[in-house]
Design a protein around this motif. Structure first.
Motif, PDB file in Angstrom:
ATOM      1  N   LEU A  19       0.823  -1.208   0.000  1.00 39.99           N
ATOM      2  CA  LEU A  19       0.000   0.000   0.000  1.00 39.99           C
ATOM      3  C   LEU A  19       0.860   1.262   0.000  1.00 39.99           C
ATOM      4  O   LEU A  19       0.503   2.250  -0.641  1.00 39.99           O
ATOM      5  CB  LEU A  19      -0.958  -0.012   1.185  1.00 39.99           C
ATOM      6  CG  LEU A  19      -2.077  -1.053   1.107  1.00 39.99           C
ATOM      7  CD1 LEU A  19      -2.918  -1.023   2.376  1.00 39.99           C
ATOM      8  CD2 LEU A  19      -2.943  -0.846  -0.114  1.00 39.99           C
ATOM      9  N   VAL A  23       0.526   4.240  -2.717  1.00 34.66           N
ATOM     10  CA  VAL A  23       0.375   5.647  -2.344  1.00 34.66           C
ATOM     11  C   VAL A  23       1.471   6.472  -3.004  1.00 34.66           C
ATOM     12  O   VAL A  23       1.212   7.529  -3.593  1.00 34.66           O
ATOM     13  CB  VAL A  23       0.391   5.818  -0.806  1.00 34.66           C
ATOM     14  CG1 VAL A  23       0.512   7.287  -0.426  1.00 34.66           C
ATOM     15  CG2 VAL A  23      -0.852   5.196  -0.191  1.00 34.66           C
ATOM     16  N   VAL A  38      -4.057  11.237  -0.424  1.00 35.96           N
ATOM     17  CA  VAL A  38      -4.412   9.853  -0.755  1.00 35.96           C
ATOM     18  C   VAL A  38      -5.102   9.206   0.441  1.00 35.96           C
ATOM     19  O   VAL A  38      -6.140   8.554   0.303  1.00 35.96           O
ATOM     20  CB  VAL A  38      -3.172   9.035  -1.172  1.00 35.96           C
ATOM     21  CG1 VAL A  38      -3.550   7.572  -1.410  1.00 35.96           C
ATOM     22  CG2 VAL A  38      -2.512   9.623  -2.407  1.00 35.96           C
ATOM     23  N   LEU A  39      -4.536   9.409   1.626  1.00 41.70           N
ATOM     24  CA  LEU A  39      -5.114   8.810   2.825  1.00 41.70           C
ATOM     25  C   LEU A  39      -6.479   9.407   3.155  1.00 41.70           C
ATOM     26  O   LEU A  39      -7.397   8.688   3.570  1.00 41.70           O
ATOM     27  CB  LEU A  39      -4.148   8.948   3.998  1.00 41.70           C
ATOM     28  CG  LEU A  39      -2.805   8.234   3.813  1.00 41.70           C
ATOM     29  CD1 LEU A  39      -1.901   8.473   5.013  1.00 41.70           C
ATOM     30  CD2 LEU A  39      -2.987   6.760   3.553  1.00 41.70           C
ATOM     31  N   GLU A  41      -8.624  10.659   0.965  1.00 37.77           N
ATOM     32  CA  GLU A  41      -9.561  10.095  -0.012  1.00 37.77           C
ATOM     33  C   GLU A  41      -9.906   8.653   0.355  1.00 37.77           C
ATOM     34  O   GLU A  41     -11.062   8.234   0.254  1.00 37.77           O
ATOM     35  CB  GLU A  41      -8.960  10.153  -1.419  1.00 37.77           C
ATOM     36  CG  GLU A  41      -9.817   9.535  -2.494  1.00 37.77           C
ATOM     37  CD  GLU A  41     -11.088  10.307  -2.796  1.00 37.77           C
ATOM     38  OE1 GLU A  41     -11.936   9.773  -3.525  1.00 37.77           O
ATOM     39  OE2 GLU A  41     -11.256  11.440  -2.305  1.00 37.77           O
ATOM     40  N   SER A  42      -8.928   7.913   0.795  1.00 32.00           N
ATOM     41  CA  SER A  42      -9.172   6.530   1.226  1.00 32.00           C
ATOM     42  C   SER A  42     -10.159   6.485   2.378  1.00 32.00           C
ATOM     43  O   SER A  42     -11.083   5.671   2.392  1.00 32.00           O
ATOM     44  CB  SER A  42      -7.856   5.868   1.644  1.00 32.00           C
ATOM     45  OG  SER A  42      -6.958   5.834   0.568  1.00 32.00           O
ATOM     46  N   LEU A  45     -13.643   7.166   1.153  1.00 32.45           N
ATOM     47  CA  LEU A  45     -14.211   5.995   0.483  1.00 32.45           C
ATOM     48  C   LEU A  45     -14.661   4.936   1.484  1.00 32.45           C
ATOM     49  O   LEU A  45     -15.704   4.295   1.291  1.00 32.45           O
ATOM     50  CB  LEU A  45     -13.204   5.409  -0.505  1.00 32.45           C
ATOM     51  CG  LEU A  45     -12.923   6.276  -1.735  1.00 32.45           C
ATOM     52  CD1 LEU A  45     -11.746   5.723  -2.522  1.00 32.45           C
ATOM     53  CD2 LEU A  45     -14.151   6.404  -2.601  1.00 32.45           C
ATOM     54  N   VAL A  46     -13.907   4.758   2.549  1.00 30.87           N
ATOM     55  CA  VAL A  46     -14.305   3.812   3.597  1.00 30.87           C
ATOM     56  C   VAL A  46     -15.596   4.293   4.250  1.00 30.87           C
ATOM     57  O   VAL A  46     -16.527   3.503   4.479  1.00 30.87           O
ATOM     58  CB  VAL A  46     -13.181   3.634   4.641  1.00 30.87           C
ATOM     59  CG1 VAL A  46     -13.689   2.892   5.870  1.00 30.87           C
ATOM     60  CG2 VAL A  46     -12.001   2.900   4.030  1.00 30.87           C
TER      61      VAL A  46
END
Length: 95
Positions: A19, A23, A38-39, A41-42, A45-46
Motif C-alpha cells: 500500500l 500511495v 491519498v489517505l 480520499e481513502s 471511500l471507507v
C-alpha cells in the motif's frame, strides 16, 4: 513547470509495503498532491462504503420484517406477471 510532489509521512499510518508503494505511485504520478490527500480520499471511500453497508443492512432488515409479517409475493407469481407484461409489450411493438 515544476510541481512539488512531497510525500509527507505521519508516523501513525503503517500501510505495509504494497500500500505504501501504491500511495507513492499515486503521488508521484501527480494524481494526488500528497500522501495525506491519498489517505484522506481513502478514508472518505471507507466512510461511503460503511454508509452503503448500513443502508443495505437496513433494507435487508426491512425485507425480512415484511417477510415475517406475510407481506411477500411468490417468485412464480411475479415471474408470471412480468412474462405476461413483456409479451404484451412485444406484441404491441410488432403491431
Amino acid at each position: 513547470m515544476c510541481v512539488d510532489r512531497r510525500i509527507d509521512r505521519p508516523g501513525s499510518a503503517n500501510l505495509g509495503a504494497r500500500l505504501e508503494s501504491d500511495v507513492t505511485t499515486l503521488v508521484q504520478s501527480g494524481r494526488y498532491p500528497s500522501r495525506s490527500e491519498v489517505l484522506r480520499e481513502s478514508a472518505r471511500l471507507v466512510e461511503e462504503r460503511e454508509r452503503r453497508l448500513l443502508a443495505l443492512a437496513a433494507a435487508i432488515a426491512h425485507g425480512l420484517a415484511d417477510a415475517d409479517a406475510g407481506r411477500v409475493e411468490a417468485v412464480a407469481d411475479i415471474a408470471e406477471r412480468l412474462t405476461a407484461n413483456y409479451q404484451a409489450r412485444a406484441e404491441s411493438d410488432v403491431s
